[in-house]
Structure formats: C-alpha cells, structure tokens
Design a protein around this motif. Sequence first.
Motif, PDB file in Angstrom:
ATOM      1  N   ASP A   1      32.053  33.161  32.261  1.00 57.27           N
ATOM      2  CA  ASP A   1      33.492  32.899  32.171  1.00 57.27           C
ATOM      3  C   ASP A   1      34.240  33.918  31.314  1.00 57.27           C
ATOM      4  O   ASP A   1      35.247  33.589  30.680  1.00 57.27           O
ATOM      5  N   PHE A   2      33.742  35.143  31.322  1.00 57.06           N
ATOM      6  CA  PHE A   2      34.428  36.225  30.610  1.00 57.06           C
ATOM      7  C   PHE A   2      35.152  37.103  31.624  1.00 57.06           C
ATOM      8  O   PHE A   2      34.560  37.576  32.589  1.00 57.06           O
ATOM      9  N   HIS A   3      36.444  37.318  31.429  1.00 57.07           N
ATOM     10  CA  HIS A   3      37.217  38.144  32.356  1.00 57.07           C
ATOM     11  C   HIS A   3      37.006  39.625  32.041  1.00 57.07           C
ATOM     12  O   HIS A   3      37.420  40.102  30.990  1.00 57.07           O
ATOM     13  N   LEU A   4      36.372  40.307  32.975  1.00 55.08           N
ATOM     14  CA  LEU A   4      36.192  41.751  32.836  1.00 55.08           C
ATOM     15  C   LEU A   4      37.504  42.470  33.127  1.00 55.08           C
ATOM     16  O   LEU A   4      37.843  43.454  32.465  1.00 55.08           O
ATOM     17  N   TYR A   5      38.203  42.001  34.147  1.00 51.35           N
ATOM     18  CA  TYR A   5      39.493  42.588  34.508  1.00 51.35           C
ATOM     19  C   TYR A   5      40.475  41.494  34.924  1.00 51.35           C
ATOM     20  O   TYR A   5      40.089  40.527  35.577  1.00 51.35           O
ATOM     21  N   TRP A   6      41.718  41.695  34.534  1.00 54.55           N
ATOM     22  CA  TRP A   6      42.830  40.929  35.080  1.00 54.55           C
ATOM     23  C   TRP A   6      43.592  41.845  36.024  1.00 54.55           C
ATOM     24  O   TRP A   6      43.587  43.069  35.851  1.00 54.55           O
ATOM     25  N   GLU A   7      44.243  41.265  37.016  1.00 50.23           N
ATOM     26  CA  GLU A   7      45.038  42.061  37.945  1.00 50.23           C
ATOM     27  C   GLU A   7      46.069  42.883  37.163  1.00 50.23           C
ATOM     28  O   GLU A   7      46.787  42.365  36.316  1.00 50.23           O
ATOM     29  N   GLY A   8      46.089  44.187  37.454  1.00 48.90           N
ATOM     30  CA  GLY A   8      47.020  45.086  36.773  1.00 48.90           C
ATOM     31  C   GLY A   8      46.405  45.879  35.637  1.00 48.90           C
ATOM     32  O   GLY A   8      47.026  46.808  35.115  1.00 48.90           O
ATOM     33  N   ASP A   9      45.161  45.533  35.244  1.00 51.66           N
ATOM     34  CA  ASP A   9      44.480  46.279  34.187  1.00 51.66           C
ATOM     35  C   ASP A   9      44.133  47.689  34.659  1.00 51.66           C
ATOM     36  O   ASP A   9      43.925  47.928  35.852  1.00 51.66           O
ATOM     37  N   SER A  10      44.040  48.609  33.710  1.00 51.27           N
ATOM     38  CA  SER A  10      43.531  49.949  34.011  1.00 51.27           C
ATOM     39  C   SER A  10      42.016  49.919  33.892  1.00 51.27           C
ATOM     40  O   SER A  10      41.447  49.035  33.236  1.00 51.27           O
ATOM     41  N   CYS A  11      41.358  50.870  34.535  1.00 42.55           N
ATOM     42  CA  CYS A  11      39.892  50.916  34.562  1.00 42.55           C
ATOM     43  C   CYS A  11      39.405  52.130  33.779  1.00 42.55           C
ATOM     44  O   CYS A  11      39.483  53.261  34.277  1.00 42.55           O
ATOM     45  N   SER A  12      38.908  51.893  32.590  1.00 43.15           N
ATOM     46  CA  SER A  12      38.421  52.995  31.757  1.00 43.15           C
ATOM     47  C   SER A  12      36.951  53.297  32.014  1.00 43.15           C
ATOM     48  O   SER A  12      36.435  54.323  31.572  1.00 43.15           O
ATOM     49  N   ALA A  13      36.268  52.392  32.733  1.00 41.29           N
ATOM     50  CA  ALA A  13      34.835  52.573  33.019  1.00 41.29           C
ATOM     51  C   ALA A  13      34.486  51.788  34.270  1.00 41.29           C
ATOM     52  O   ALA A  13      35.241  50.922  34.711  1.00 41.29           O
ATOM     53  N   ILE A  14      33.328  52.105  34.847  1.00 42.73           N
ATOM     54  CA  ILE A  14      32.820  51.343  35.981  1.00 42.73           C
ATOM     55  C   ILE A  14      31.539  50.649  35.553  1.00 42.73           C
ATOM     56  O   ILE A  14      30.729  51.209  34.810  1.00 42.73           O
ATOM     57  N   ALA A  15      31.373  49.411  36.007  1.00 43.27           N
ATOM     58  CA  ALA A  15      30.234  48.599  35.587  1.00 43.27           C
ATOM     59  C   ALA A  15      29.158  48.572  36.662  1.00 43.27           C
ATOM     60  O   ALA A  15      29.441  48.266  37.821  1.00 43.27           O
ATOM     61  N   PHE A  16      27.931  48.894  36.281  1.00 43.47           N
ATOM     62  CA  PHE A  16      26.754  48.728  37.124  1.00 43.47           C
ATOM     63  C   PHE A  16      26.018  47.484  36.601  1.00 43.47           C
ATOM     64  O   PHE A  16      25.522  47.483  35.478  1.00 43.47           O
ATOM     65  N   VAL A  17      25.965  46.435  37.416  1.00 42.52           N
ATOM     66  CA  VAL A  17      25.430  45.157  36.953  1.00 42.52           C
ATOM     67  C   VAL A  17      23.910  45.176  36.915  1.00 42.52           C
ATOM     68  O   VAL A  17      23.255  45.525  37.902  1.00 42.52           O
ATOM     69  N   LEU A  18      23.349  44.792  35.766  1.00 43.48           N
ATOM     70  CA  LEU A  18      21.894  44.725  35.585  1.00 43.48           C
ATOM     71  C   LEU A  18      21.385  43.295  35.723  1.00 43.48           C
ATOM     72  O   LEU A  18      20.277  43.059  36.200  1.00 43.48           O
ATOM     73  N   ALA A  19      22.168  42.334  35.279  1.00 49.86           N
ATOM     74  CA  ALA A  19      21.787  40.918  35.344  1.00 49.86           C
ATOM     75  C   ALA A  19      23.053  40.087  35.332  1.00 49.86           C
ATOM     76  O   ALA A  19      24.088  40.513  34.827  1.00 49.86           O
ATOM     77  N   GLY A  20      22.966  38.884  35.918  1.00 50.35           N
ATOM     78  CA  GLY A  20      24.126  38.020  35.969  1.00 50.35           C
ATOM     79  C   GLY A  20      24.927  38.235  37.241  1.00 50.35           C
ATOM     80  O   GLY A  20      24.518  38.967  38.143  1.00 50.35           O
ATOM     81  N   GLU A  21      26.096  37.614  37.290  1.00 50.12           N
ATOM     82  CA  GLU A  21      26.929  37.655  38.495  1.00 50.12           C
ATOM     83  C   GLU A  21      28.401  37.700  38.110  1.00 50.12           C
ATOM     84  O   GLU A  21      28.822  37.094  37.135  1.00 50.12           O
ATOM     85  N   VAL A  22      29.170  38.444  38.903  1.00 51.75           N
ATOM     86  CA  VAL A  22      30.603  38.607  38.670  1.00 51.75           C
ATOM     87  C   VAL A  22      31.344  38.213  39.942  1.00 51.75           C
ATOM     88  O   VAL A  22      30.950  38.593  41.045  1.00 51.75           O
ATOM     89  N   ARG A  23      32.404  37.437  39.789  1.00 52.79           N
ATOM     90  CA  ARG A  23      33.228  37.032  40.928  1.00 52.79           C
ATOM     91  C   ARG A  23      34.542  37.800  40.902  1.00 52.79           C
ATOM     92  O   ARG A  23      35.225  37.839  39.880  1.00 52.79           O
ATOM     93  N   VAL A  24      34.889  38.404  42.040  1.00 56.27           N
ATOM     94  CA  VAL A  24      36.147  39.130  42.177  1.00 56.27           C
ATOM     95  C   VAL A  24      37.067  38.283  43.046  1.00 56.27           C
ATOM     96  O   VAL A  24      36.689  37.891  44.155  1.00 56.27           O
ATOM     97  N   TYR A  25      38.261  37.992  42.548  1.00 60.38           N
ATOM     98  CA  TYR A  25      39.138  37.065  43.265  1.00 60.38           C
ATOM     99  C   TYR A  25      40.605  37.451  43.108  1.00 60.38           C
ATOM    100  O   TYR A  25      40.983  38.196  42.213  1.00 60.38           O
TER     101      TYR A  25
END
Length: 212
Positions: A38-62
Amino acid sequence: MDTRVTEEFISLFPRFRREGELVAEILAHARRQAFQADFHLYWEGDSCSAIAFVLAGEVRVYRCGESGREITLYEIGPGETCILNASCILGNNAYPANAVTVSAGEMLLIPAREFRRLLGNYEAMSAFVYSLLSQRLTEVMELVQEVAFGRMDERLIEYLVEKSANGILHATHQKIANDLGTSREVVSRLLKDLERRERIVLARNVITLLTL
C-alpha cells in the motif's frame, strides 16, 4: 561485483543472461530499495526520476475516474518493469497513472539518465522494453474491449454467484476465462479488484464469496 546479486538479477530477468556487460552496468548504477504494501510509488502527474525493476512483490498500475472509481491497467511482478514508467522517462512526460504496491517487496531503481543511456547503448535493453510494451499494449486493448463492450466485471460476478456452492467456487482463473470467453489475465485482474474491495477472498483454485 557480488556474484550472488548478479545471479539473483539474471534469474529474475533471464533475457539478460548473456548480457554480462549490461548486467554489470545496471547493478553498478541501480539502487536497491525495499517497499511495504500500500505504498504509492507514483501518483498521476508525478515526474519520473528513475525506473523500477521489480525483484519481489507486486505493483498495481491504475487510473482513477472523476467518480472515484478505479480501473486496473496492469500489474507488475518480479522480473518486470513499468512500461508507463519507461515512457515517462523517454518522453520526458509526467506519469499518466497511479502505481501502488500490492505487497511488500524490493526493486532496483535505475536513474532516468542511466536508463536512457543503457537503452541507447544495448540492444538487449531496448528488446526487453519493447517486449514489455507489446505485452502491456495487448492487455490494455483487452481491457478497453472489456470495458467498452463486454462489461466483463458484471459477467464475472454473475458467473461466480451462479457457479458457487455455499459461497465457495473451486475453479482456476484459466477455467473461468475459458467459460467467459476472455483471457486469464483479464479474469485475474478483475478477481484481484474484487478481493481488494473485500467482496471475495482468493486462494489457490478457490474463491470465497463475501458480499457479491
């Protein structure tokens, strides 16, 4: 370089198995970061300073509509990255959706500048990104068809109620997809949305109905 770390990365991203130089560059410039659910990596409108390569866990994009209703575009698991994250960096645009962690895990964060350089210098990196782009585009096209024409969420709920016995349904996601004439990925996404809204509970090949 830590051999253990290299082997872990290659096991999760097998496309880079024969790309020793690229892997060394990624690991040299990436920062490892743990995250909780339940941690927000990005909110709509955020800038992207890095790209994430997932090693474990799951992320939902909505995306979230004006009414507050959410729709899942896709989910990211170990061995994947977010194509919208990549697009944000390459186009120097704001992130066009929201990304929240579904479970605790870890990721490698590659700075945007280094990601652009690696993408330009290594064919394996561009092939990886384009392969994910193709996969995600197919998923989103299925989602568009589902929302615009099929109301698959309503059909799925009707199916669960009809096929269950005493609030329990024993079935694989693939079996449900076959019965409804859609893909397993669509069914899995919709079921996870129902679980997140506490309307069902998912277990291996078992679905428990709560408030359908």
